[in-house]
Design a protein around this motif. Sequence first.
Motif, PDB file in Angstrom:
ATOM      1  N   PHE A  22       0.847  -1.196   0.000  1.00 23.02           N
ATOM      2  CA  PHE A  22       0.000   0.000   0.000  1.00 23.02           C
ATOM      3  C   PHE A  22       0.884   1.248   0.000  1.00 23.02           C
ATOM      4  O   PHE A  22       0.680   2.176  -0.794  1.00 23.02           O
ATOM      5  CB  PHE A  22      -0.924  -0.008   1.224  1.00 23.02           C
ATOM      6  CG  PHE A  22      -2.091   0.944   1.130  1.00 23.02           C
ATOM      7  CD1 PHE A  22      -1.918   2.285   0.792  1.00 23.02           C
ATOM      8  CD2 PHE A  22      -3.384   0.502   1.382  1.00 23.02           C
ATOM      9  CE1 PHE A  22      -3.002   3.157   0.700  1.00 23.02           C
ATOM     10  CE2 PHE A  22      -4.481   1.366   1.285  1.00 23.02           C
ATOM     11  CZ  PHE A  22      -4.282   2.695   0.954  1.00 23.02           C
ATOM     12  N   VAL A  23       1.874   1.259   0.892  1.00 20.73           N
ATOM     13  CA  VAL A  23       2.785   2.402   0.979  1.00 20.73           C
ATOM     14  C   VAL A  23       3.569   2.556  -0.320  1.00 20.73           C
ATOM     15  O   VAL A  23       3.749   3.663  -0.830  1.00 20.73           O
ATOM     16  CB  VAL A  23       3.725   2.248   2.190  1.00 20.73           C
ATOM     17  CG1 VAL A  23       4.779   3.352   2.205  1.00 20.73           C
ATOM     18  CG2 VAL A  23       2.928   2.253   3.494  1.00 20.73           C
ATOM     19  N   ASN A  28       4.460   5.022  -5.796  1.00 20.64           N
ATOM     20  CA  ASN A  28       4.450   4.834  -7.246  1.00 20.64           C
ATOM     21  C   ASN A  28       3.234   5.444  -7.938  1.00 20.64           C
ATOM     22  O   ASN A  28       3.169   5.490  -9.166  1.00 20.64           O
ATOM     23  CB  ASN A  28       4.513   3.336  -7.573  1.00 20.64           C
ATOM     24  CG  ASN A  28       5.774   2.683  -7.026  1.00 20.64           C
ATOM     25  OD1 ASN A  28       6.827   3.313  -6.977  1.00 20.64           O
ATOM     26  ND2 ASN A  28       5.667   1.434  -6.600  1.00 20.64           N
ATOM     27  N   GLY A  29       2.249   5.879  -7.150  1.00 23.37           N
ATOM     28  CA  GLY A  29       1.077   6.520  -7.727  1.00 23.37           C
ATOM     29  C   GLY A  29      -0.029   5.578  -8.159  1.00 23.37           C
ATOM     30  O   GLY A  29      -0.926   5.981  -8.905  1.00 23.37           O
ATOM     31  N   HIS A  30       0.011   4.332  -7.654  1.00 18.72           N
ATOM     32  CA  HIS A  30      -1.005   3.355  -8.071  1.00 18.72           C
ATOM     33  C   HIS A  30      -1.451   2.516  -6.869  1.00 18.72           C
ATOM     34  O   HIS A  30      -0.697   1.667  -6.380  1.00 18.72           O
ATOM     35  CB  HIS A  30      -0.452   2.431  -9.165  1.00 18.72           C
ATOM     36  CG  HIS A  30       0.006   3.149 -10.396  1.00 18.72           C
ATOM     37  ND1 HIS A  30      -0.859   3.681 -11.322  1.00 18.72           N
ATOM     38  CD2 HIS A  30       1.264   3.460 -10.829  1.00 18.72           C
ATOM     39  CE1 HIS A  30      -0.172   4.260 -12.293  1.00 18.72           C
ATOM     40  NE2 HIS A  30       1.115   4.153 -12.020  1.00 18.72           N
ATOM     41  N   VAL A  31      -2.673   2.763  -6.395  1.00 19.33           N
ATOM     42  CA  VAL A  31      -3.275   1.968  -5.320  1.00 19.33           C
ATOM     43  C   VAL A  31      -4.685   1.610  -5.769  1.00 19.33           C
ATOM     44  O   VAL A  31      -5.411   2.448  -6.296  1.00 19.33           O
ATOM     45  CB  VAL A  31      -3.334   2.744  -3.981  1.00 19.33           C
ATOM     46  CG1 VAL A  31      -3.964   1.864  -2.886  1.00 19.33           C
ATOM     47  CG2 VAL A  31      -1.948   3.198  -3.553  1.00 19.33           C
ATOM     48  N   ASP A 154       3.022  14.408 -11.359  1.00 16.93           N
ATOM     49  CA  ASP A 154       2.268  13.350 -12.028  1.00 16.93           C
ATOM     50  C   ASP A 154       1.833  12.238 -11.074  1.00 16.93           C
ATOM     51  O   ASP A 154       1.142  11.303 -11.484  1.00 16.93           O
ATOM     52  CB  ASP A 154       3.073  12.752 -13.188  1.00 16.93           C
ATOM     53  CG  ASP A 154       4.389  12.130 -12.729  1.00 16.93           C
ATOM     54  OD1 ASP A 154       4.825  12.431 -11.601  1.00 16.93           O
ATOM     55  OD2 ASP A 154       4.986  11.362 -13.508  1.00 16.93           O
ATOM     56  N   ASN A 155       2.211  12.342  -9.808  1.00 17.21           N
ATOM     57  CA  ASN A 155       1.772  11.359  -8.811  1.00 17.21           C
ATOM     58  C   ASN A 155       0.468  11.858  -8.196  1.00 17.21           C
ATOM     59  O   ASN A 155       0.442  12.922  -7.565  1.00 17.21           O
ATOM     60  CB  ASN A 155       2.826  11.177  -7.717  1.00 17.21           C
ATOM     61  CG  ASN A 155       2.475  10.038  -6.748  1.00 17.21           C
ATOM     62  OD1 ASN A 155       1.320   9.662  -6.587  1.00 17.21           O
ATOM     63  ND2 ASN A 155       3.492   9.491  -6.095  1.00 17.21           N
ATOM     64  N   PRO A 156      -0.642  11.118  -8.354  1.00 12.39           N
ATOM     65  CA  PRO A 156      -1.922  11.581  -7.795  1.00 12.39           C
ATOM     66  C   PRO A 156      -1.908  11.696  -6.274  1.00 12.39           C
ATOM     67  O   PRO A 156      -2.787  12.334  -5.696  1.00 12.39           O
ATOM     68  CB  PRO A 156      -2.916  10.524  -8.272  1.00 12.39           C
ATOM     69  CG  PRO A 156      -2.090   9.307  -8.541  1.00 12.39           C
ATOM     70  CD  PRO A 156      -0.775   9.819  -9.035  1.00 12.39           C
TER      71      PRO A 156
END
Length: 236
Positions: A22-23, A28-31, A154-156
Motif C-alpha cells: 500500500f505504501v 508509485n502513484g497506483h493503489v 504526475d503522482n496523484p
Amino acid sequence: MFSDELKLAAAPIMAEIHKHPFVQGITNGHVDKAALIFYVQQDYQYLSEFIKIYANAITKLTDRNEMTFFANSIDFILNSEIHPHHVFCDVAGVQYEDLQHATPAPKAYLYESHMYRAADTGSLMNILAAFLPCPWTYGEIARQQVAQNANTDDNPFKSWIDFYAGTENDADESLSKRVFSWIDRLASEATSEQRTQAKQFFLKSCELEWQFWEQAFYQQDWHFKSIISQPEAQQS
C-alpha cells in the motif's frame, strides 16, 4: 535516551511499513480503488476514537501548555487530517461523506482497544507511547517518499505525501520530536518496569500501524460481518 531505544527497537517494523505494498503504491502513484476506500472508512473511525483518547489525556494533566498540546492535536484531526482522506477519495472517485459510517474492522477495532487500554493505565507516558507511532510512522513514510522524489506533479498522491512530510519536517518543534522529548522527560523519572510497559505500548502500536495498511490493502473485514452487524432485536 529512551526515545532512541524505542526507535531502535521499532526499526524492523518501520522497515516493513516502508516496504508494504500500500505504501509502495502511494510512492508509485497506483493503489487499488477498493484499498483506498477501505482505508478511509477505517481511518475515519479510528481517528474519531483517537480524539477521545486525546480528550482523556487532558484529564490527567495540570499544566496548561500540555493541555494545549492535546487540544491542538484534536483540532488537527478534526480540521486538517481530513485533507489526506480527501486525496484518497479523489483518486478513488468517491465522496468522503459516503465513507464515514463504516464498522471498525478487526484490526482497527484492536488498535482502538489497544489505545483505550493505554489510557486506562492512567499513565501519561503510556498514552504518549501508544499514540506516537501514528504520527511518527507517517512522517517517516513521507520523508522517505520525498527523498525518493515520489511527490512529483504526475503522482496523484503528491498532496498526501506533501501533507505528511510537512507535519514531520526537520524542525525541532515537529510533532514526533516534541513527543519523543516529552517521553524522555517522563522516562527519566520512571521505574524500569514503567519504561518497559511504555515500550510495549509503543511497539504494539507500531505493529498495529503495519496491520492498518495490511487490512486496507487486502480489505480484511469481519468474516461474519453479516451476523455481527445485525441489530440486537434480530439477534435475540
